[in-house]
Design a protein around this motif. Structure first.
Motif, PDB file in Angstrom:
ATOM      1  N   ARG A 106       0.802  -1.223   0.000  1.00  0.00           N
ATOM      2  CA  ARG A 106       0.000   0.000   0.000  1.00  0.00           C
ATOM      3  C   ARG A 106       0.835   1.274   0.000  1.00  0.00           C
ATOM      4  NH1 ARG A 106      -3.903  -0.792   4.944  1.00  0.00           N
ATOM      5  NH2 ARG A 106      -4.590   1.269   4.233  1.00  0.00           N
ATOM      6  N   ASN A 107       2.147   1.123   0.112  1.00  0.00           N
ATOM      7  CA  ASN A 107       3.000   2.307   0.106  1.00  0.00           C
ATOM      8  C   ASN A 107       3.378   2.641  -1.339  1.00  0.00           C
ATOM      9  OD1 ASN A 107       5.055   4.243   0.364  1.00  0.00           O
ATOM     10  ND2 ASN A 107       5.768   3.363   2.289  1.00  0.00           N
ATOM     11  N   PRO A 108       2.905   3.774  -1.872  1.00  0.00           N
ATOM     12  CA  PRO A 108       3.170   4.091  -3.282  1.00  0.00           C
ATOM     13  C   PRO A 108       4.640   4.348  -3.587  1.00  0.00           C
ATOM     14  CG  PRO A 108       2.162   5.973  -2.157  1.00  0.00           C
ATOM     15  CD  PRO A 108       2.100   4.823  -1.199  1.00  0.00           C
ATOM     16  N   GLN A 109       5.455   4.591  -2.561  1.00  0.00           N
ATOM     17  CA  GLN A 109       6.868   4.881  -2.782  1.00  0.00           C
ATOM     18  C   GLN A 109       7.739   3.626  -2.744  1.00  0.00           C
ATOM     19  OE1 GLN A 109       7.900   7.459  -3.919  1.00  0.00           O
ATOM     20  NE2 GLN A 109       6.686   9.206  -3.254  1.00  0.00           N
ATOM     21  N   MET A 110       7.125   2.458  -2.530  1.00  0.00           N
ATOM     22  CA  MET A 110       7.930   1.252  -2.418  1.00  0.00           C
ATOM     23  C   MET A 110       8.706   0.966  -3.705  1.00  0.00           C
ATOM     24  SD  MET A 110       8.952  -0.814  -0.174  1.00  0.00           S
ATOM     25  CE  MET A 110       7.757  -0.575   1.146  1.00  0.00           C
ATOM     26  N   LYS A 111       8.165   1.395  -4.841  1.00  0.00           N
ATOM     27  CA  LYS A 111       8.890   1.209  -6.106  1.00  0.00           C
ATOM     28  C   LYS A 111      10.207   1.978  -6.080  1.00  0.00           C
ATOM     29  CE  LYS A 111       6.450   4.963  -8.517  1.00  0.00           C
ATOM     30  NZ  LYS A 111       5.655   5.404  -7.339  1.00  0.00           N
ATOM     31  N   THR A 112      10.245   3.079  -5.326  1.00  0.00           N
ATOM     32  CA  THR A 112      11.478   3.856  -5.197  1.00  0.00           C
ATOM     33  C   THR A 112      12.536   3.051  -4.462  1.00  0.00           C
ATOM     34  OG1 THR A 112      10.099   5.845  -5.047  1.00  0.00           O
ATOM     35  CG2 THR A 112      12.404   6.079  -4.442  1.00  0.00           C
ATOM     36  N   ALA A 113      12.111   2.277  -3.477  1.00  0.00           N
ATOM     37  CA  ALA A 113      13.038   1.419  -2.734  1.00  0.00           C
ATOM     38  C   ALA A 113      13.568   0.307  -3.632  1.00  0.00           C
ATOM     39  CB  ALA A 113      12.351   0.838  -1.505  1.00  0.00           C
ATOM     40  N   HIS A 114      12.675  -0.321  -4.389  1.00  0.00           N
ATOM     41  CA  HIS A 114      13.106  -1.375  -5.319  1.00  0.00           C
ATOM     42  C   HIS A 114      14.121  -0.814  -6.316  1.00  0.00           C
ATOM     43  CE1 HIS A 114      10.577  -4.849  -4.366  1.00  0.00           C
ATOM     44  NE2 HIS A 114       9.598  -4.008  -4.096  1.00  0.00           N
ATOM     45  N   PHE A 115      13.853   0.374  -6.813  1.00  0.00           N
ATOM     46  CA  PHE A 115      14.752   0.989  -7.793  1.00  0.00           C
ATOM     47  C   PHE A 115      16.145   1.191  -7.199  1.00  0.00           C
ATOM     48  CE2 PHE A 115      16.811   4.586  -9.806  1.00  0.00           C
ATOM     49  CZ  PHE A 115      16.629   4.347 -11.153  1.00  0.00           C
ATOM     50  N   TYR A 116      16.198   1.631  -5.943  1.00  0.00           N
ATOM     51  CA  TYR A 116      17.491   1.893  -5.303  1.00  0.00           C
ATOM     52  C   TYR A 116      18.310   0.605  -5.190  1.00  0.00           C
ATOM     53  CZ  TYR A 116      20.824   4.369  -2.352  1.00  0.00           C
ATOM     54  OH  TYR A 116      21.972   4.961  -1.876  1.00  0.00           O
ATOM     55  N   VAL A 117      17.654  -0.468  -4.783  1.00  0.00           N
ATOM     56  CA  VAL A 117      18.355  -1.750  -4.634  1.00  0.00           C
ATOM     57  C   VAL A 117      18.800  -2.284  -5.993  1.00  0.00           C
ATOM     58  CG1 VAL A 117      18.106  -4.152  -3.904  1.00  0.00           C
ATOM     59  CG2 VAL A 117      17.140  -2.313  -2.501  1.00  0.00           C
ATOM     60  N   GLU A 118      17.908  -2.216  -6.976  1.00  0.00           N
ATOM     61  CA  GLU A 118      18.225  -2.741  -8.301  1.00  0.00           C
ATOM     62  C   GLU A 118      19.361  -1.968  -8.967  1.00  0.00           C
ATOM     63  OE1 GLU A 118      14.464  -2.427 -10.171  1.00  0.00           O
ATOM     64  OE2 GLU A 118      13.556  -4.072  -9.006  1.00  0.00           O
ATOM     65  N   HIS A 119      19.504  -0.680  -8.622  1.00  0.00           N
ATOM     66  CA  HIS A 119      20.535   0.168  -9.223  1.00  0.00           C
ATOM     67  C   HIS A 119      21.588   0.563  -8.186  1.00  0.00           C
ATOM     68  CE1 HIS A 119      17.119   0.552 -11.995  1.00  0.00           C
ATOM     69  NE2 HIS A 119      18.011   0.808 -12.930  1.00  0.00           N
ATOM     70  N   TRP A 120      21.840  -0.341  -7.236  1.00  0.00           N
ATOM     71  CA  TRP A 120      22.758  -0.032  -6.152  1.00  0.00           C
ATOM     72  C   TRP A 120      24.142   0.379  -6.644  1.00  0.00           C
ATOM     73  CZ3 TRP A 120      24.218   1.710  -1.806  1.00  0.00           C
ATOM     74  CH2 TRP A 120      25.467   1.383  -1.276  1.00  0.00           C
ATOM     75  N   GLU A 121      24.673  -0.317  -7.615  1.00  0.00           N
ATOM     76  CA  GLU A 121      26.017   0.003  -8.095  1.00  0.00           C
ATOM     77  C   GLU A 121      26.077   1.423  -8.641  1.00  0.00           C
ATOM     78  OE1 GLU A 121      28.723  -1.648  -7.623  1.00  0.00           O
ATOM     79  OE2 GLU A 121      27.652  -3.277  -6.627  1.00  0.00           O
ATOM     80  N   ASP A 122      25.023   1.849  -9.334  1.00  0.00           N
ATOM     81  CA  ASP A 122      24.969   3.225  -9.837  1.00  0.00           C
ATOM     82  C   ASP A 122      24.833   4.221  -8.689  1.00  0.00           C
ATOM     83  OD1 ASP A 122      25.111   2.384 -12.508  1.00  0.00           O
ATOM     84  OD2 ASP A 122      22.943   2.085 -12.598  1.00  0.00           O
ATOM     85  N   MET A 123      24.016   3.862  -7.694  1.00  0.00           N
ATOM     86  CA  MET A 123      23.824   4.744  -6.537  1.00  0.00           C
ATOM     87  C   MET A 123      25.144   4.912  -5.775  1.00  0.00           C
ATOM     88  SD  MET A 123      20.672   5.565  -6.748  1.00  0.00           S
ATOM     89  CE  MET A 123      19.700   5.044  -8.153  1.00  0.00           C
ATOM     90  N   LYS A 124      25.856   3.809  -5.621  1.00  0.00           N
ATOM     91  CA  LYS A 124      27.135   3.858  -4.908  1.00  0.00           C
ATOM     92  C   LYS A 124      28.158   4.673  -5.688  1.00  0.00           C
ATOM     93  CE  LYS A 124      29.705   0.195  -4.885  1.00  0.00           C
ATOM     94  NZ  LYS A 124      30.298  -1.145  -4.603  1.00  0.00           N
ATOM     95  N   ALA A 125      28.236   4.431  -6.980  1.00  0.00           N
ATOM     96  CA  ALA A 125      29.219   5.143  -7.801  1.00  0.00           C
ATOM     97  C   ALA A 125      28.925   6.638  -7.859  1.00  0.00           C
ATOM     98  CB  ALA A 125      29.238   4.555  -9.214  1.00  0.00           C
ATOM     99  N   GLY A 126      27.641   6.995  -7.884  1.00  0.00           N
ATOM    100  CA  GLY A 126      27.265   8.404  -7.964  1.00  0.00           C
ATOM    101  C   GLY A 126      27.058   9.074  -6.629  1.00  0.00           C
ATOM    102  N   ASN A 127      27.278   8.310  -5.532  1.00  0.00           N
ATOM    103  CA  ASN A 127      27.058   8.851  -4.182  1.00  0.00           C
ATOM    104  C   ASN A 127      25.657   9.460  -4.072  1.00  0.00           C
ATOM    105  OD1 ASN A 127      27.443   9.696  -1.547  1.00  0.00           O
ATOM    106  ND2 ASN A 127      28.667  11.484  -2.099  1.00  0.00           N
ATOM    107  N   ILE A 128      24.666   8.669  -4.457  1.00  0.00           N
ATOM    108  CA  ILE A 128      23.273   9.126  -4.464  1.00  0.00           C
ATOM    109  C   ILE A 128      22.519   8.490  -3.307  1.00  0.00           C
ATOM    110  CG2 ILE A 128      21.132   9.205  -5.784  1.00  0.00           C
ATOM    111  CD1 ILE A 128      22.857   8.938  -8.324  1.00  0.00           C
ATOM    112  N   GLY A 129      21.908   9.321  -2.483  1.00  0.00           N
ATOM    113  CA  GLY A 129      21.101   8.830  -1.371  1.00  0.00           C
ATOM    114  C   GLY A 129      19.669   9.314  -1.484  1.00  0.00           C
ATOM    115  N   TYR A 130      18.853   8.947  -0.499  1.00  0.00           N
ATOM    116  CA  TYR A 130      17.467   9.377  -0.435  1.00  0.00           C
ATOM    117  C   TYR A 130      17.250  10.206   0.831  1.00  0.00           C
ATOM    118  CZ  TYR A 130      15.670   6.178  -4.082  1.00  0.00           C
ATOM    119  OH  TYR A 130      15.391   5.529  -5.258  1.00  0.00           O
TER     120      TYR A 130
END
Length: 280
Positions: A106-130
């Motif tokens: 029921r949380n509409p933002q849960m897709k944002t969490a899935h996206f972060y995990v699926e693109h973890w290497e990009d998030m880590k390389a770009g130093n991107i947080g939420y």
């Protein structure tokens, strides 16, 4: 004294034949179950080695059993690794249950969490947080916990804590404050839950800034949950808060949580259940 080759000859194990095994037309021993050889001849340029013309080989049965054992051992090591990561990474055992599998959908933002995990290497390389901001009880902490658990299942080290605990630890550490903060910065991902709920003393604000600034300089991503609004974060009340908020907004992409209060709904459901039990 025996020649060296005789000692080496003794080190080559002989194939153990089972009652159902048989000798094939090529002279090799075959498994009676899978009908594949348990022996193999040495290459032609080495017709014999240490007095033997063949060596043991895995039949299909033995290979399957070995692979099954290796897979089970690998899975055991994985479970032990994940268990250790969760033991060190969570300050509250309940956080282990904050997973995608346990999500109510029921949380509409849960897709944002899935996206972060699926693109973890990009998030880590770009130093991107939420920066997960919004009203109380809208699922911000749960979503952050889902990210932490999913990454730990991938054997990625994550620390999820809050500044109330950090400030208590720092106050109890007369020496080694820098080392404590450095340890927080060693985690590939740091999650700070309930930001803004800690006491806003001069000492507290200075330590909050030290932690966030150290994380910023480490070049590693940070996820923060807070009940503060984006307007409050963009319009700080004074210079100490401005230093902190500027760092956060530079490191973390804002994600708004404007849904219903799940805690309030859960409390109401329990109350309704209690009334039903009393009426029954």
């Amino acid at each position: 004294m025996k020649p060296a080759f005789e000692d080496m000859n003794l080190q080559i194990p002989a194939v153990t034949a089972e009652p159902e095994d048989y000798t094939g037309e090529d002279g090799l021993l075959y498994c009676g179950k899978c009908r594949t050889p348990k022996e193999a001849y040495f290459p032609a340029d080495k017709a014999t080695l240490f007095g033997r013309d063949r060596h043991p080989a895995e039949c299909d049965c033995q290979r399957a059993q070995r692979m099954e054992r290796e897979a089970a051992e690998q899975q055991r090591k994985h479970r032990d690794k994940v268990e250790e990561l969760k033991r060190r990474g969570f300050t509250d055992p309940a956080m282990r249950e904050w997973t995608f599998a346990n999500d109510n959908g029921r949380n509409p933002q849960m897709k944002t969490a899935h996206f972060y995990v699926e693109h973890w290497e990009d998030m880590k390389a770009g130093n991107i947080g939420y920066l997960l901001w919004g009203s109380v009880g809208t699922g911000k902490s749960y979503l952050a916990g889902c990210i932490a658990n999913a990454l730990m299942e991938k054997e990625i080290s994550v620390r999820m804590t809050n500044f109330a605990l950090i400030l208590n630890d720092l106050a109890a550490t007369f020496e080694g404050k820098n080392e404590y903060i450095s340890n927080l910065c060693r985690y590939p991902l740091l999650i700070l839950d309930d930001f803004g709920m800690e006491r806003g003393t001069e000492y507290g604000l200075e330590q909050v800034y030290n932690v966030i600034d150290s994380r910023y300089r480490s070049g590693k991503p940070l996820i923060v949950t807070t009940n503060l609004t984006l307007t409050e974060l963009q319009n700080p009340q004074d210079t100490p808060h401005a230093r902190i908020y500027d760092r956060l907004l530079e490191m973390c992409a804002p994600v708004c949580f404007s849904g219903e209060n799940f805690r309030r709904e859960s409390a109401q459901n329990k109350l309704n259940r209690l009334k039903q039990l009393m009426n029954d």
